[in-house]
Design a protein around this motif. Structure first.
Motif, short mmCIF file in Angstrom:
data_model
loop_
_atom_site.label_atom_id
_atom_site.label_comp_id
_atom_site.label_asym_id
_atom_site.label_seq_id
_atom_site.Cartn_x
_atom_site.Cartn_y
_atom_site.Cartn_z
N ARG A 55 0.56 -3.45 8.60
CA ARG A 55 0.18 -2.03 8.66
C ARG A 55 0.58 -1.37 7.35
NH1 ARG A 55 2.23 -2.34 14.13
NH2 ARG A 55 0.51 -2.03 15.62
N VAL A 56 -0.16 -0.34 6.98
CA VAL A 56 0.16 0.45 5.79
C VAL A 56 0.45 1.89 6.23
CG1 VAL A 56 -0.52 1.06 3.45
CG2 VAL A 56 -1.64 -0.85 4.61
N PHE A 57 1.53 2.48 5.70
CA PHE A 57 1.89 3.85 6.06
C PHE A 57 1.90 4.74 4.81
CE2 PHE A 57 3.77 1.02 9.14
CZ PHE A 57 3.43 1.62 10.35
N ASP A 58 1.33 5.93 4.94
CA ASP A 58 1.47 6.97 3.92
C ASP A 58 2.71 7.76 4.32
OD1 ASP A 58 1.38 9.23 2.34
OD2 ASP A 58 -0.80 9.47 2.52
N ALA A 104 -2.73 -7.67 0.49
CA ALA A 104 -2.63 -6.82 -0.70
C ALA A 104 -3.98 -6.20 -1.04
CB ALA A 104 -2.10 -7.64 -1.87
N ASP A 105 -5.05 -6.96 -0.86
CA ASP A 105 -6.40 -6.42 -1.11
C ASP A 105 -6.67 -5.21 -0.21
OD1 ASP A 105 -7.62 -7.81 -3.23
OD2 ASP A 105 -8.16 -9.51 -1.95
N ALA A 106 -6.29 -5.35 1.06
CA ALA A 106 -6.54 -4.26 2.00
C ALA A 106 -5.73 -3.03 1.62
CB ALA A 106 -6.20 -4.71 3.43
N VAL A 107 -4.47 -3.23 1.21
CA VAL A 107 -3.63 -2.10 0.82
C VAL A 107 -4.20 -1.43 -0.43
CG1 VAL A 107 -1.33 -1.43 0.02
CG2 VAL A 107 -1.57 -3.14 1.85
N TYR A 108 -4.54 -2.26 -1.42
CA TYR A 108 -5.09 -1.75 -2.68
C TYR A 108 -6.36 -0.94 -2.42
CZ TYR A 108 -7.45 -2.08 -7.28
OH TYR A 108 -8.10 -1.81 -8.45
N SER A 109 -7.25 -1.48 -1.60
CA SER A 109 -8.51 -0.78 -1.34
C SER A 109 -8.29 0.53 -0.59
CB SER A 109 -9.45 -1.68 -0.53
OG SER A 109 -9.90 -2.74 -1.32
N ARG A 110 -7.38 0.51 0.39
CA ARG A 110 -7.15 1.73 1.16
C ARG A 110 -6.55 2.83 0.30
NH1 ARG A 110 -4.83 -0.57 6.95
NH2 ARG A 110 -6.61 -1.95 7.34
N GLN A 159 -0.14 6.49 9.56
CA GLN A 159 -0.61 5.16 9.19
C GLN A 159 -1.90 5.30 8.40
OE1 GLN A 159 -0.25 2.26 12.37
NE2 GLN A 159 -1.90 1.01 11.50
N LEU A 160 -2.06 4.47 7.38
CA LEU A 160 -3.25 4.53 6.53
C LEU A 160 -4.19 3.40 6.97
CD1 LEU A 160 -4.28 6.11 4.00
CD2 LEU A 160 -3.28 4.31 2.61
N GLY A 161 -5.20 3.76 7.73
CA GLY A 161 -6.11 2.75 8.26
C GLY A 161 -5.47 2.02 9.43
N GLU A 162 -6.22 1.09 9.99
CA GLU A 162 -5.73 0.36 11.15
C GLU A 162 -4.91 -0.86 10.73
OE1 GLU A 162 -9.27 -0.73 13.23
OE2 GLU A 162 -9.27 1.14 14.38
N GLY A 163 -4.07 -1.30 11.64
CA GLY A 163 -3.41 -2.57 11.42
C GLY A 163 -4.43 -3.69 11.46
N LEU A 164 -4.16 -4.75 10.71
CA LEU A 164 -5.10 -5.87 10.66
C LEU A 164 -4.34 -7.16 10.86
CD1 LEU A 164 -7.66 -5.40 7.73
CD2 LEU A 164 -8.13 -5.42 10.18
N GLN A 165 -5.08 -8.20 11.24
CA GLN A 165 -4.48 -9.51 11.45
C GLN A 165 -5.35 -10.58 10.79
OE1 GLN A 165 -3.28 -10.37 15.50
NE2 GLN A 165 -4.22 -12.41 15.40
N PHE A 166 -4.72 -11.50 10.08
CA PHE A 166 -5.43 -12.63 9.48
C PHE A 166 -4.89 -13.92 10.05
CE2 PHE A 166 -5.41 -9.45 5.96
CZ PHE A 166 -6.77 -9.21 5.93
N GLY A 167 -5.77 -14.87 10.29
CA GLY A 167 -5.34 -16.18 10.76
C GLY A 167 -5.86 -17.27 9.85
#
Lengths: 443, 179
Positions: free
Chosen positions: A127-130, A158-164, A136-144
């Motif tokens: 998750r990313v928080f402002d 990191a890509d998701a954080v950078y883009s958001r 929270q900045l955008g939704e939490g995500l999960q990668f497998g």
């Protein structure tokens, strides 16, 4: 203005006039305290990810480190070390104690959790928080994925954080094909290699028995075009990245061929063929024979497609010195776009379509630069004895290129630089390297 | 085939040298230690000039060392200078007199300029030398060109003194193919 919005405003200024940020474009007041060209990196904290099982614990700290390195490596973010933390993140919760992160001026907070199964499956959540907006900045995500792909999952976070936070496209989960070099300058050994964008996971794709030059990725990243001297003459080959099998590009006759590049369709190839003292640009469509696109007695080389496939930018010395030209992809009258002092080469069209990166040689120095597609607003981003061959990051915001030092001990290294000219960095690699080509963003 | 096995081996060594590094061509082991190595090229027209104590005029060593295997170019140019024309004319005469050999003309550039442009420039230089050789009467089918761009400098300093020697076309003698 929240700090994160301030960063967005700063990026808008940084990239002016190339950035498109509609939601902020009219937001004049946001720009007040930003001095163009000077950005205070946005402080962030990324506590070690929470291990949800013992196997996941092996990856928790390493994931956080790669994420932090990706973000800090852009020059737009600054990591706050864990020794400054007031509280620890011990569970992957949607609520955080904003006050304790505000207190250490962590403007963005990235939390995550990792678990691994016995059969080697890794699951990463984040998750990313402002922090200052307490949201929270955008939704939490999960990668497998498999545990061997743990760095890729870190890059994806990191890509998701950078883009958001920046509003820009991602680029950390990508690879670079390049030429690995050994040996002295008058007996250089070259072989193709591939690495993660940050220099990790280097793998060799060819031996060093023949000269290999200037590899280029297909738009899907599964194939590579390059030039090899394995027959004794320069000839283009296509290599399948998965199987590492290679086949020569089917070109009849005994022309020397080089400077290949894929069209956006991933099937058509443009390249240079030299014969009888003349080098021209040719196109090879699937199942076809080479079609000659230029007919001038001058040198025409280094073609690169526009993202829509409609145009080609290339290098020609028809004016007496190498300059950049654009022509329709089917051939036709070229239009010169470079008019500054010096010589221009290796043009590469940005994946965003807005800019053309190039190598410029002037007054004994080499530069990497960018210009608009009409040749206006030329900006030189680097300068050295020899900077050459830019390649675009998938988001069109960063360039990688080769820099070679001078003299008998001269060696090539790979560097990256923002299109603003900021954040010049050497890619950490063991040994010399040249001719980088960036892959598309991986799926 | 009227050539001896030794000459065929010599030719292979030369051909390999041409594929990897022009600078190594004709180095130790490529025939220089055998005083008879120069006799392999059929019947040299000037066989009376052959001296057992030196390399024969029909040998690739003679071509490389006495006639001169390379010509130099000005920055960005592929035009042959007067002295380059003299050298290439002599190379052409040697090839005419030694018809069992073929040649690969390598074009090279200095490290100024981009890789792609220098590949094209090297081809232009090699082709310029080849065209002049053909004009002197050498059968075009015996001459191939290859460009190395800036990939194979022989001098490694980064000043004009070295650049000038790297901007070159080198005629590498190889065993005749299919003749």
């Amino acid at each position: 203005m929240t700090p994160i919005r301030a960063l967005l405003a700063a990026l808008t200024l940084l990239g002016l006039p190339f950035t498109v940020a509609p939601s902020l474009a009219q937001d004049g007041p946001l720009r007040i305290d930003i001095t163009e060209g000077v950005i205070e990196p946005l402080p962030f904290a990324v506590p070690d990810f929470v291990a949800e099982d013992p196997a996941g614990g092996e990856y928790a700290a390493r994931l956080s480190q790669v994420i932090a390195d990706d973000l800090a490596g852009t020059g737009l973010f600054r990591q706050i070390g864990s020794d400054a933390f007031i509280t620890q993140i011990t569970s992957f919760s949607p609520s955080v104690d904003y006050a304790s992160w505000k207190a250490i001026n962590a403007q963005a907070l990235i939390t995550g959790a990792v678990s691994a199964t016995a059969d080697g499956r890794l699951t990463v959540k984040f998750r990313v928080f402002d922090v200052f907006s307490e949201a929270q900045l955008g939704e939490g995500l999960q990668f497998g994925g498999t545990t061997t792909a743990w760095r890729r999952m870190a890059h994806k976070v990191a890509d998701a954080v950078y883009s958001r936070i920046t509003g820009e496209g991602a680029y950390f989960d990508s690879r670079v094909v390049f030429v690995s070099e050994t040996g002295p300058k008058d007996d250089r050994r070259k072989r193709l290699a591939i690495m993660d964008y940050d220099g990790a996971n280097v793998q060799f794709l060819t031996g060093d028995g023949s000269i290999v030059l200037a590899p280029r990725f297909s738009p899907t990243g599964d194939r590579i075009l390059y030039t090899s001297y394995e027959t004794g003459f320069p000839q283009i080959y296509q290599l399948d990245v998965g199987s590492v099998q290679r086949v020569p590009l089917p070109v009849p006759g005994d022309s020397m061929t080089f400077a290949p590049r894929y069209a956006p369709d991933g099937q058509t190839v443009v390249f240079s063929a030299a014969s009888g003292g003349n080098t021209d640009i040719y196109r090879l469509r699937p199942g076809g024979t080479p079609e000659r696109l230029t007919t001038s007695p001058s040198i025409e080389t280094a073609p690169s497609y526009s993202p829509d496939g409609a145009q080609l930018v290339f290098e020609s010395d028809r004016s007496g010195t190498p300059q950049l030209y654009i022509m329709p992809a089917n051939g036709g009258e070229p239009r010169r776009i470079s008019f500054g002092d010096g010589r221009y080469g290796t043009p590469v069209w940005s994946p965003r379509g807005d800019l053309i990166a190039f190598t410029k040689q002037n007054a004994g120095r080499f530069h990497i630069g960018v210009m608009r597609t009409d040749g206006s607003e030329e900006r030189l981003l680097t300068a050295s004895f020899l900077d050459e061959g830019p390649t675009w990051a998938p988001n069109g915001r960063v360039l990688m290129f080769m820099r070679e030092s001078s003299g008998a001990g001269g060696q090539s290294s790979l560097y990256t630089v923002d299109i603003s000219g900021r954040n010049l960095k050497k890619v950490p690699l063991d040994g010399a390297a040249s001719d980088p080509a960036w892959s598309p963003l991986l799926k | 085939m009227k050539y001896t096995g030794k000459v065929i081996v010599l030719g292979l060594v030369l051909a390999l040298g041409a594929c990897t590094n022009a600078n190594r061509f004709g180095g130790p082991g490529a025939g220089g230690t055998d005083p008879n190595a120069g006799f392999g090229a059929g019947d040299p027209l000037n066989s009376t000039g052959i001296d057992q104590s030196s390399l024969g005029a029909g040998s690739p060593e003679y071509f490389r060392q006495t006639i001169g295997d390379r010509v130099l170019f000005a920055v960005d140019q592929s035009t042959l200078s007067d002295s380059a024309r003299t050298t290439i004319a002599a190379q052409a005469q040697w090839l005419i007199q030694n018809p069992s050999y073929t040649a690969i003309i390598e074009g090279h550039a200095d490290e100024q300029g981009t890789r792609e442009y220098n590949l094209a420039l090297g081809e232009r230089r090699a082709s310029s030398a080849r065209q002049y050789m053909v004009a002197q009467g050498v059968d075009a089918g015996r001459l191939r060109t290859v460009t190395y761009g800036k990939e194979r400098p022989i001098e490694v300093c980064s000043t004009e003194a070295c650049y000038a020697k790297n901007r070159r076309a080198v005629t590498v003698i190889a065993a005749g193919l299919g003749s």
